[in-house]
Design an enzyme around this catalytic site. Structure first.
Site, PDB file in Angstrom:
ATOM      1  N   CYS A  82     -53.614  46.130  23.264  1.00 59.56           N
ATOM      2  CA  CYS A  82     -54.547  45.052  22.890  1.00 59.56           C
ATOM      3  C   CYS A  82     -54.489  44.073  24.086  1.00 59.56           C
ATOM      4  O   CYS A  82     -54.974  42.972  24.175  1.00 59.56           O
ATOM      5  CB  CYS A  82     -53.869  44.614  21.572  1.00 59.56           C
ATOM      6  N   CYS A 163     -55.319  40.779  22.360  1.00 59.04           N
ATOM      7  CA  CYS A 163     -54.160  40.095  22.421  1.00 59.04           C
ATOM      8  C   CYS A 163     -53.630  39.469  23.615  1.00 59.04           C
ATOM      9  O   CYS A 163     -54.234  40.035  24.783  1.00 59.04           O
ATOM     10  CB  CYS A 163     -53.048  40.541  21.530  1.00 59.04           C
TER      11      CYS A 163
END
Ligand code: APR
Length: 260
Positions: A82, A163
């Site tokens: 991510c 992320c």
């Protein structure tokens, strides 16, 4: 009768389905799961191909929904990290090169993005075949066509599950490097999670003068969309940071130490 049938298939304004679409999907699936990402070897390419085809075959090509792709997405959910994601808008080739050089990933490095990259597809109600004559165009025919909905669904998931630092390459040779109507503008930027940092690289075409910059109005608009969402924002103009332009990347690759 043939002429009438053909004019029906020819009525859309976008390119028709890519010839040999099914074979290409199958070949790409084996290539990805066996060679490129052997950690995804357990994926079932036959099942994935079937799920892709049944998402749109025999259906009205202007009535695509998220639901149509649910089974396909469940079978091939991405497993890329991510915190290594690269987004792009009007800079696909450069973004892919940039990601590769830095060990990062674009949507086209995930299984479904890889399968569909650069392809066109649509069906025809009541027919088991793909329409290879024409497919609906996003602007001229309908936005809810199967190709646009596919990229929208994938892009939304790619952005919302990102992320850490997400990078995006925008094209500063255009008047508005940030285009609110693009997938990046409509779907990805508004779906980044709070506390993610978006690093914008504004890249310019070698032969063209820069037309937009980090202080220009389009990037300012992006900044305000992000600040409402609590997404941190960093922007660099490539001239200042020396992010190499595409033509330089191939040359730089030959040198042991790139500019990245
Ligand atoms: N291959 C072919 N077409 C694609 C691809 C692809 N890999 N990805 C997106 N598309 C389609 C979409 O319909 C998109 O609107 O082509 C268009 C690309 O238009 P751009 O304006 O250059 O870029 P943008 O609309 O911002 O979409 C790119 O979406 O797919 C994601 O993660 C990807 O960040 C990227 C963004």
């Amino acid at each position: 009768i043939y002429k009438w049938y053909r004019s029906g298939l020819n009525r859309w304004h976008g390119p028709g389905s890519t010839p040999d679409f099914q074979d290409i999907i199958e070949d790409r699936c084996y290539n990805y799961t066996q060679r490129i990402r052997p950690d995804s070897r357990s994926r079932n390419c036959q099942e994935i191909k079937q799920a892709f085809m049944s998402a749109f075959i025999s259906k009205d090509p202007c009535k695509a929904t998220k639901e149509d792709y649910r089974r396909l997405i469940d079978l091939a959910d991405p497993t890329v990290p991510c915190n290594k994601r690269v987004l792009w808008s009007k800079t696909k080739e450069l973004a892919r090169e940039y990601a590769k050089l830095r060990g990062l990933v674009t949507l086209e490095d995930t299984l479904l993005g890889f399968l569909a990259d650069g392809l066109h597809w649509c069906g025809e109600p009541g027919s088991p075949d793909l329409n290879t004559w024409s497919c609906p165009d996003w602007e001229k025919d309908c936005r809810t066509n199967y190709r646009s909905v596919f990229w929208k669904v994938l892009s939304e998931r790619f952005a919302e599950s990102a992320c850490g630092t997400v990078q995006v390459l925008l094209n500063g040779s255009l008047e508005n490097a940030f285009d609110e109507m693009s997938i990046f503008g409509r779907v990805e930027a508004p779906n980044l999670k709070p506390m993610v940092t978006l690093q914008v690289w504004l890249v310019h075409d070698p032969g063209k003068p820069p037309r937009d910059s980090c202080s220009g109005s389009s990037i300012t608009k992006l900044k305000s969309i992000l600040s409402e969402r609590n997404v941190r924002f960093i922007c660099r103009d490539n001239l200042r940071t020396r992010l190499p332009i595409l033509s330089n990347i191939r040359r730089l690759r030959k040198q042991p130490c790139g500019l990245f």
